[in-house]
Every structure is written in C-alpha cells, then in structure tokens.
Scaffold this motif. Structure first.
Motif, PDB file in Angstrom:
ATOM      1  N   GLY A 233      13.597 -13.002 -14.547  1.00 20.00           N
ATOM      2  CA  GLY A 233      14.354 -14.075 -15.382  1.00 20.00           C
ATOM      3  C   GLY A 233      13.220 -14.598 -16.624  1.00 20.00           C
ATOM      4  N   ASP A 234      11.881 -14.177 -16.269  1.00 21.64           N
ATOM      5  CA  ASP A 234      10.859 -14.362 -17.329  1.00 21.64           C
ATOM      6  C   ASP A 234      11.080 -13.872 -18.737  1.00 21.64           C
ATOM      7  OD1 ASP A 234       9.351 -15.791 -15.273  1.00 21.64           O
ATOM      8  OD2 ASP A 234       8.000 -14.383 -14.823  1.00 21.64           O
ATOM      9  N   ILE A 235      11.649 -12.567 -18.375  1.00 20.55           N
ATOM     10  CA  ILE A 235      11.877 -11.912 -19.762  1.00 20.55           C
ATOM     11  C   ILE A 235      13.047 -12.358 -20.461  1.00 20.55           C
ATOM     12  CG2 ILE A 235      12.518  -9.678 -20.798  1.00 20.55           C
ATOM     13  CD1 ILE A 235      10.796  -8.315 -18.709  1.00 20.55           C
ATOM     14  N   ASP A 236      14.034 -13.127 -19.615  1.00 17.39           N
ATOM     15  CA  ASP A 236      15.212 -13.835 -20.342  1.00 17.39           C
ATOM     16  C   ASP A 236      14.669 -14.911 -21.137  1.00 17.39           C
ATOM     17  OD1 ASP A 236      17.022 -11.824 -19.237  1.00 17.39           O
ATOM     18  OD2 ASP A 236      17.063 -12.922 -17.390  1.00 17.39           O
ATOM     19  N   VAL A 237      13.708 -15.583 -20.575  1.00 18.81           N
ATOM     20  CA  VAL A 237      13.106 -16.931 -21.184  1.00 18.81           C
ATOM     21  C   VAL A 237      12.499 -16.635 -22.286  1.00 18.81           C
ATOM     22  CG1 VAL A 237      11.536 -18.789 -20.749  1.00 18.81           C
ATOM     23  CG2 VAL A 237      13.213 -18.148 -19.005  1.00 18.81           C
ATOM     24  N   ARG A 238      11.605 -15.353 -22.209  1.00 22.26           N
ATOM     25  CA  ARG A 238      10.554 -14.808 -23.238  1.00 22.26           C
ATOM     26  C   ARG A 238      11.739 -14.596 -24.588  1.00 22.26           C
ATOM     27  NH1 ARG A 238       6.107 -11.994 -24.607  1.00 22.26           N
ATOM     28  NH2 ARG A 238       6.449 -10.381 -25.936  1.00 22.26           N
TER      29      ARG A 238
END
Length: 283
Positions: free
Chosen positions: A207-212
C-alpha cells in the motif's frame, strides 16, 4: 554542550509565510560540515540529554505536583525516518521515563469516538516523555487525502487540534512537533531497498506505493496542516530529512533546548543522609 543551537536556525520553524515546497530535503540548515563533523555533533548532545531527562523523570516521581512533561510528535511520509529517530535519539533516555507509541488505522472502537479520543491515554504523565510515531495529524492528512471525512469535519479538526495542544501546554506539557521532509526520489530509493532486502521486507507494505502515487496531494495536505496548526505555544518544525543523521541531530537539539529551559535540579532528599548512613552501617 553542543555547538548547534536550534534558536539560531529559524528557518526550521513553521511560521507565517511558510511554504513546504521551498524546503530542500537535501539541505542541512545551520550545519555545513562533513559526515564526521555531523557524527561528532550528533553525539555531543548525549551526556546532557541523558542527565536532563533523568532529572525530569526524577522530579516527576518525587514531586507529582510538578506537571512538566514532553510530547514529541513525529510526522512524515513513509520511509521519512520516524522509526530511526526513535531508535537513535530516544534510546539516549532512561526507558522508565519514555513512552513510545505508533498509530495506525483506527480500530472500530476508536473510530466510534471523536478522533482525539484514542490519543489521550498515551499523553505523558508528569516527568515523562511521550513519542508519537504518527499522531492526531493523520486525521487531517490521510483522512483529507483519502476523503475519509468530509470537508466540514476536516476543517473542524484543525481548530480542535490547536485547542487540544494549547490545553496540553497549559497543563505543563511541552509539545514538540516535527515533520521529516524527504524528497520523492529519496523515498523511491528507500522503498526499493525494502523490496530488495529480505531483512527489510517486514517494513514494506504494498500500500506504500498507492500512497506514494498521491504524493502531491499529501504535500498539499501537509502544507495546510502545518500552517493551520503551527502556533506560538506548539510550533511545527519542518526538518529536511534526506540526510537522516542531520534530521536526528536536529531532533536532539529540540529536545535538548526544551530540557535545558526546564532547568531541573535533582530532587532534595526526603530523609537525613547521615542518619541513613548510620542505620545502614548497623544493618
């Protein structure tokens, strides 16, 4: 005593006219030495920090009527170094007097209450330092960007946060708020390392990439939050974070300044030392 004085670097403090986009995450305001100089400066705070924190804790234990405490709030995008600050800065303190807590997604019970409810049990008792790895600001950052609360509620929360923090200050808590400001490229490097290294996999969340992907929206949310909630009593400090050792050093400087201004001495003995020595000799 360190040569770095946080009061000599006013550009780190969020004041009127602050623009997050103007802060270079690679910069090191107030410091122009090399890595060895920075390591030496970083360590120069340790002896005084440990001494002053123990005095704070001792006074809280010996004189409960003394209400001084510290709340350190750490905010920043994923991989900005919040955990590193806790590992490398907070470890200087007596762990008996420090309470560290990380806040994630609210539980069902927490979500049923006002957004500040879940933070109150973790506020510092007299003599303690509480460290929030993420904080009540998630409720005007994540919830604004992800539209988990409507605009009217988000607006209400800015004022509620200011009132909440001013009440803490009135009760004797010094609130230190730090935003660790990293660049998008720097985050990419950190995330890539977490993906590639097996000993870092536990830190990685897809999910870190979704936030990014919503980086600009988050930067806009931070801009609003910082300018709306940085007050004279509870100011924000925006610290360039690409150089993690520099960012950690600045957090030490902030804590050192607060503890120094508290100017605690060791609590006086509530017994007669000579009499106790005599009793001990006879025991």
């Amino acid at each position: 005593m360190s040569d770095f004085d946080i009061d000599d670097v006013p550009e780190l403090r969020v004041t009127e006219g602050f623009h997050l986009a103007d802060i270079d995450p690679d910069s090191t305001p107030g410091f122009d030495g090399d890595k060895d100089d920075l390591d030496e400066l970083f360590q120069s705070f340790d002896e005084e920090l440990a001494d002053q924190q123990e005095k704070l804790f001792a006074n809280g234990r010996s004189h409960p009527d003394k209400t001084e405490s510290i709340l350190l709030v750490l905010q920043g995008m994923d991989t900005s170094g919040k955990g590193g600050v806790i590992r490398h800065v907070v470890r200087q303190f007596d762990p008996q007097g420090v309470h560290t807590v990380g806040f994630g997604k609210p539980t069902e019970e927490e979500a049923a209450h006002d957004f500040l409810w879940r933070f109150e049990p973790h506020l510092p008792s007299p003599g303690f330092i509480s460290v929030f790895d993420r904080s009540h600001y998630e409720d005007v950052l994540v919830q604004r960007v992800e539209k988990l609360a409507d605009d009217e509620e988000i607006e209400r929360r800015y004022g509620a946060i200011v009132d909440f923090e001013e009440q803490l200050v009135a009760q004797g808590t010094t609130v230190i708020k730090v935003m660790l400001n990293i660049s998008r490229d720097f985050q990419r490097e950190n995330l890539e390392e977490r993906i590639e290294r097996s000993d870092k996999h536990w830190k990685y969340d897809p999910g870190d990439i979704d936030v990014r992907s919503k980086w600009e929206l988050y930067m806009a949310a931070y801009q609003i939050a910082l300018e709306r909630t940085s007050t004279e009593k509870a100011p924000w400090f925006c610290i360039p974070g690409n150089n993690k050792q520099y960012a950690r050093m600045v957090v030490k400087a902030l804590l050192s300044r607060v503890l120094e201004k508290m100017d605690h001495s060791w609590p006086e003995a509530h017994f007669d030392p000579e009499e106790e020595k005599e009793r001990l000799s006879r025991s």
